[in-house]
Motif scaffolding. Sequence first.
Motif, PDB file in Angstrom:
ATOM      1  N   LEU A 143     -58.370 -30.977  22.145  1.00  0.00           N
ATOM      2  CA  LEU A 143     -56.811 -32.459  21.341  1.00  0.00           C
ATOM      3  C   LEU A 143     -57.517 -33.298  20.370  1.00  0.00           C
ATOM      4  N   PRO A 144     -56.540 -33.369  19.711  1.00  0.00           N
ATOM      5  CA  PRO A 144     -57.359 -34.858  18.964  1.00  0.00           C
ATOM      6  C   PRO A 144     -57.062 -35.793  19.812  1.00  0.00           C
ATOM      7  N   THR A 145     -58.278 -36.713  19.466  1.00  0.00           N
ATOM      8  CA  THR A 145     -57.714 -38.360  20.692  1.00  0.00           C
ATOM      9  C   THR A 145     -57.380 -38.664  19.580  1.00  0.00           C
ATOM     10  N   PRO A 146     -55.854 -39.941  20.201  1.00  0.00           N
ATOM     11  CA  PRO A 146     -54.969 -40.457  19.133  1.00  0.00           C
ATOM     12  C   PRO A 146     -55.656 -41.664  19.024  1.00  0.00           C
ATOM     13  N   ILE A 147     -55.399 -42.481  17.493  1.00  0.00           N
ATOM     14  CA  ILE A 147     -55.560 -43.663  17.091  1.00  0.00           C
ATOM     15  C   ILE A 147     -54.479 -44.696  16.846  1.00  0.00           C
ATOM     16  N   SER A 148     -55.336 -45.490  16.492  1.00  0.00           N
ATOM     17  CA  SER A 148     -53.664 -46.863  16.399  1.00  0.00           C
ATOM     18  C   SER A 148     -53.584 -46.265  15.024  1.00  0.00           C
ATOM     19  N   LYS A 149     -52.698 -47.488  14.214  1.00  0.00           N
ATOM     20  CA  LYS A 149     -52.119 -47.484  13.283  1.00  0.00           C
ATOM     21  C   LYS A 149     -52.793 -48.555  12.805  1.00  0.00           C
ATOM     22  N   GLU A 150     -53.788 -49.895  13.421  1.00  0.00           N
ATOM     23  CA  GLU A 150     -54.894 -50.266  12.373  1.00  0.00           C
ATOM     24  C   GLU A 150     -56.008 -49.444  12.191  1.00  0.00           C
ATOM     25  N   GLU A 151     -55.897 -48.642  13.169  1.00  0.00           N
ATOM     26  CA  GLU A 151     -57.571 -47.690  12.656  1.00  0.00           C
ATOM     27  C   GLU A 151     -57.004 -46.963  11.660  1.00  0.00           C
ATOM     28  N   VAL A 152     -55.786 -46.007  11.259  1.00  0.00           N
ATOM     29  CA  VAL A 152     -55.201 -45.663  10.428  1.00  0.00           C
ATOM     30  C   VAL A 152     -55.281 -46.414   8.856  1.00  0.00           C
ATOM     31  N   ARG A 153     -55.108 -47.666   9.215  1.00  0.00           N
ATOM     32  CA  ARG A 153     -54.897 -48.587   7.846  1.00  0.00           C
ATOM     33  C   ARG A 153     -56.729 -48.743   7.249  1.00  0.00           C
ATOM     34  N   ASP A 154     -57.294 -49.245   8.654  1.00  0.00           N
ATOM     35  CA  ASP A 154     -58.980 -49.374   8.110  1.00  0.00           C
ATOM     36  C   ASP A 154     -59.289 -48.412   7.423  1.00  0.00           C
ATOM     37  N   LEU A 155     -59.226 -47.158   8.125  1.00  0.00           N
ATOM     38  CA  LEU A 155     -59.490 -45.818   7.665  1.00  0.00           C
ATOM     39  C   LEU A 155     -59.092 -45.832   6.079  1.00  0.00           C
ATOM     40  N   PHE A 156     -57.014 -45.640   6.097  1.00  0.00           N
ATOM     41  CA  PHE A 156     -57.031 -46.071   4.709  1.00  0.00           C
ATOM     42  C   PHE A 156     -57.231 -46.846   3.650  1.00  0.00           C
ATOM     43  N   GLN A 157     -57.813 -47.502   3.663  1.00  0.00           N
ATOM     44  CA  GLN A 157     -58.944 -48.377   2.917  1.00  0.00           C
ATOM     45  C   GLN A 157     -59.972 -48.448   2.625  1.00  0.00           C
ATOM     46  N   LEU A 158     -60.931 -47.979   3.228  1.00  0.00           N
ATOM     47  CA  LEU A 158     -62.217 -46.873   3.115  1.00  0.00           C
ATOM     48  C   LEU A 158     -61.983 -46.359   2.259  1.00  0.00           C
ATOM     49  N   TRP A 159     -61.088 -45.548   2.555  1.00  0.00           N
ATOM     50  CA  TRP A 159     -60.933 -44.544   1.107  1.00  0.00           C
ATOM     51  C   TRP A 159     -60.287 -44.787   0.187  1.00  0.00           C
ATOM     52  N   ASN A 160     -59.188 -45.702  -0.048  1.00  0.00           N
ATOM     53  CA  ASN A 160     -59.471 -46.519  -1.313  1.00  0.00           C
ATOM     54  C   ASN A 160     -60.958 -47.101  -1.740  1.00  0.00           C
ATOM     55  N   ASP A 161     -61.836 -47.646  -1.613  1.00  0.00           N
ATOM     56  CA  ASP A 161     -62.565 -48.932  -1.298  1.00  0.00           C
ATOM     57  C   ASP A 161     -63.512 -47.506  -2.059  1.00  0.00           C
ATOM     58  N   ALA A 162     -63.226 -46.373  -1.509  1.00  0.00           N
ATOM     59  CA  ALA A 162     -64.741 -45.614  -2.163  1.00  0.00           C
ATOM     60  C   ALA A 162     -63.692 -44.931  -3.409  1.00  0.00           C
ATOM     61  N   LEU A 163     -62.287 -45.174  -3.450  1.00  0.00           N
ATOM     62  CA  LEU A 163     -62.273 -44.339  -5.436  1.00  0.00           C
ATOM     63  C   LEU A 163     -62.300 -45.093  -6.303  1.00  0.00           C
ATOM     64  N   ALA A 164     -62.282 -46.509  -5.681  1.00  0.00           N
ATOM     65  CA  ALA A 164     -62.013 -47.266  -6.545  1.00  0.00           C
ATOM     66  C   ALA A 164     -63.617 -47.607  -7.252  1.00  0.00           C
ATOM     67  N   THR A 165     -64.943 -46.850  -6.633  1.00  0.00           N
ATOM     68  CA  THR A 165     -65.619 -46.950  -7.591  1.00  0.00           C
ATOM     69  C   THR A 165     -66.084 -45.949  -7.983  1.00  0.00           C
ATOM     70  N   LEU A 166     -64.993 -44.615  -8.728  1.00  0.00           N
ATOM     71  CA  LEU A 166     -65.296 -44.244  -9.094  1.00  0.00           C
ATOM     72  C   LEU A 166     -66.493 -43.430  -9.439  1.00  0.00           C
ATOM     73  N   ASP A 167     -67.508 -43.033  -8.489  1.00  0.00           N
ATOM     74  CA  ASP A 167     -68.274 -42.559  -7.336  1.00  0.00           C
ATOM     75  C   ASP A 167     -68.316 -41.384  -6.634  1.00  0.00           C
ATOM     76  N   SER A 168     -68.235 -40.519  -7.311  1.00  0.00           N
ATOM     77  CA  SER A 168     -67.957 -39.251  -6.239  1.00  0.00           C
ATOM     78  C   SER A 168     -68.774 -39.387  -5.602  1.00  0.00           C
ATOM     79  N   SER A 169     -69.978 -40.087  -5.110  1.00  0.00           N
ATOM     80  CA  SER A 169     -70.398 -39.871  -4.267  1.00  0.00           C
ATOM     81  C   SER A 169     -70.472 -40.743  -2.983  1.00  0.00           C
ATOM     82  N   GLU A 170     -69.977 -41.848  -2.661  1.00  0.00           N
ATOM     83  CA  GLU A 170     -68.791 -43.180  -2.122  1.00  0.00           C
ATOM     84  C   GLU A 170     -68.024 -42.153  -1.406  1.00  0.00           C
ATOM     85  N   VAL A 171     -66.999 -41.628  -2.235  1.00  0.00           N
ATOM     86  CA  VAL A 171     -65.867 -40.518  -1.900  1.00  0.00           C
ATOM     87  C   VAL A 171     -66.352 -39.416  -0.395  1.00  0.00           C
ATOM     88  N   ALA A 172     -67.461 -38.844  -1.098  1.00  0.00           N
ATOM     89  CA  ALA A 172     -67.580 -37.934   0.048  1.00  0.00           C
ATOM     90  C   ALA A 172     -68.521 -37.780   1.210  1.00  0.00           C
TER      91      ALA A 172
END
Length: 82
Positions: free
Chosen positions: A53-82
């Motif tokens: 079963l998955p371990t629930p995460i908080s809304k704050e953790e989801v927001r933080d992960l989303f921000q990490l993803w957006n920051d990686a995408l903004a670099t335009l560097d595929s190694s950062e996104v992967a």
Amino acid sequence: VGPNWAQDAGIYEFTMGVDGSKVKGRYSFVYVLEDGEWKISHHHSSVMPEGVLPTPISKEEVRDLFQLWNDALATLDSSEVA
């Protein structure tokens, strides 16, 4: 699916010969048509992850992960996104 390939996926249940216990699994096959014969080019099979079963995460953790993803995408560097 195309003229020279097909795929199949599903769920199965094995009965173990030693003790009769049941094991559920899932499978996938990819077939290719070579020289007029259908051949298996890929097969995968694994036990169903029903007990995991998955371990629930908080809304704050989801927001933080989303921000990490957006920051990686903004670099335009595929190694950062992967």
